[in-house]
Write a protein that holds these residues in place. Structure first.
Motif, PDB file in Angstrom:
ATOM      1  N   ARG A 174       0.808  -1.223   0.000  1.00 13.07           N
ATOM      2  CA  ARG A 174       0.000   0.000   0.000  1.00 13.07           C
ATOM      3  C   ARG A 174       0.842   1.276   0.000  1.00 13.07           C
ATOM      4  N   VAL A 213       2.992   3.792  -1.780  1.00 12.11           N
ATOM      5  CA  VAL A 213       3.150   4.150  -3.188  1.00 12.11           C
ATOM      6  C   VAL A 213       4.478   4.865  -3.439  1.00 12.11           C
ATOM      7  N   LYS A 251      -5.255   8.597  -1.900  1.00 14.99           N
ATOM      8  CA  LYS A 251      -3.914   8.498  -1.323  1.00 14.99           C
ATOM      9  C   LYS A 251      -3.766   9.503  -0.188  1.00 14.99           C
ATOM     10  N   LEU A 303      -1.768   4.288  -0.151  1.00 17.23           N
ATOM     11  CA  LEU A 303      -3.158   4.108  -0.549  1.00 17.23           C
ATOM     12  C   LEU A 303      -4.039   4.193   0.686  1.00 17.23           C
TER      13      LEU A 303
END
Length: 412
Positions: free
Chosen positions: A219, A221, A262, A306
């Motif tokens: 998760r 990024v 995000k 995320l």
């Protein structure tokens, strides 16, 4: 006009309520006491030799290098004593094998940075004034240690600690650390251990060189590739609430750009797992800050992650309290919490101090109404001041999975 004298201290010397200005190197091999309301200056270098014993309850001006191989402190119970490093000849060395215990210290040297090269250990028990000049201890091995009641002021890009800073006790603390010409402090608080301590520093470099950014939880990024903090629990058993800030001049634009789905969290390198892990966090855009309770220690930085899955539809958080007795928003209302009786709620102030905690929160006999009731808090039973707080809700979902939610809570 004040009298100019030259003193070389080679035996016992006690200074009482006079102002003395010392030219050339000052060497102490005996006992030197500076009484309250007394000023003593050494225009040259100061050398407290092994066997030397100095007690400073007044003001001691140091304009040259400072070396302590003996004992240097202030009188027990005496809330005075200020050592003023105010260089006249360029950068100042602060060195020695002995521990220099200051009640107060003032760094004020406009020399080429870094103005202070620290290779000895110093402890601040009262207040540290960062007026001008960077205290550099990144390679010299020295340590700046703040005692349980210690504080600091005036920290800026012109004056901070470039290297290790340690704080003893569980009081909230903003570490006065920076690097590369930027003050980039980390705010942290131990939650329960007044004897424990944390050590912190900041580095304006890409952490990928130390720990690959390819090794991360799915998760995550994007990991900040310009800066990182290292924070370790070097004593005690306390947990910690951590706040890190972003800064347009040091934090990459890719991290700060807003994207749907995000958020900015704090991430940590987990050595046991060999990857970066998401510690979570709640953004405060007004203060450009992210706050979370961390699960471990080591290398931290910011990252874009995320957003977690949507919360349970039956659970809704009302994050405003106005405990004035009018029957409206008098307590922290968690709509639907009765469906999740296996829960815990924690509330922290902006400094990371736990002000409320409860198990089995139910909006009735177990609820937060703005009063301080935490195991590590002070002023228990008193109404908390108006401001922004941080909550952590942990609960077991209907399918048995452990879940958590966090965010800001406003008391008005």
């Amino acid at each position: 006009m004040e009298k100019m004298t030259t003193i070389k201290i080679i035996s016992v010397l006690t200074v009482l309520h006079v102002a003395s200005y010392v030219c050339g190197q000052t060497v102490n091999t005996g006992a030197l006491t500076i009484a309250p309301d007394t000023q003593v200056s050494t225009l040259g270098d100061f050398d407290n030799r092994a066997g030397g014993d100095m007690i400073n309850d007044g003001e001691f001006f140091v304009y040259g290098h400072f070396k302590n191989d003996g004992l240097l402190s202030f009188s027990p119970g005496q809330a005075t004593g200020l050592v003023r490093f105010e260089g006249m000849y360029g950068a100042q060395d602060i060195s020695g094998e002995g521990l220099s215990e200051f009640f107060g210290v003032r760094f004020d040297n406009p020399a080429t940075q870094p103005a202070f090269r620290l290779s000895g250990d110093i402890t601040v028990n009262g207040n540290a004034q960062f007026v001008d000049g960077i205290v550099y201890n990144r390679s010299g091995g020295g340590l700046v240690d703040f005692g349980p009641e210690a504080s600091h002021e005036q920290v800026s890009d012109r004056s901070f600690v470039d290297g290790q800073v340690r704080k003893t006790g569980d009081a909230p603390f903003d570490y006065p650390v920076g690097n590369g010409g930027y003050y980039r402090g980390a705010s942290a608080s131990g939650l329960s251990d007044i004897e424990g301590y944390f050590t912190s520093n900041y580095t304006l470099e890409n952490s990928d060189a130390r720990h690959s950014h390819f090794n991360k939880e799915e998760r995550i990024v994007f990991i900040d590739n310009e800066e990182y903090w290292e924070i370790n629990r070097t004593g005690g058993t306390s947990d910690m609430v951590l706040s890190l800030t972003w800064h347009e001049e040091t934090t990459p634009a890719e991290l700060l750009s807003e994207e749907d789905g995000k958020a900015i969290h704090i991430v940590r390198w987990d050595g046991a797992k060999g990857l970066w892990v998401d510690e979570g966090g709640v953004e405060n855009h007004e203060e450009q800050m992210v706050t979370t309770a961390v699960s471990g220690y080591g290398i931290f930085t910011l990252a874009k992650v995320l957003d977690e899955e949507k919360p349970d539809n039956s659970l809704e958080v009302y994050n405003g309290i106005s405990p004035n007795g009018d029957g409206k928003n008098d307590f922290f209302y968690l709509k639907g919490i009765e469906h999740y009786p296996d829960n815990t709620v924690e509330v922290y102030n902006r400094w990371g101090v736990l002000v409320y905690e409860a198990k089995g929160y139910n909006n009735t006999d177990v609820r937060f109404n703005g009063y301080s009731r935490g195991r590590a808090t002070i002023n228990k039973g008193k109404l908390l001041p108006t401001g922004t707080y941080f909550y952590i809700l942990k609960y077991k979902a209907e399918d048995g999975r452990a879940k958590d939610r966090s965010g800001y809570l406003y008391i008005n």
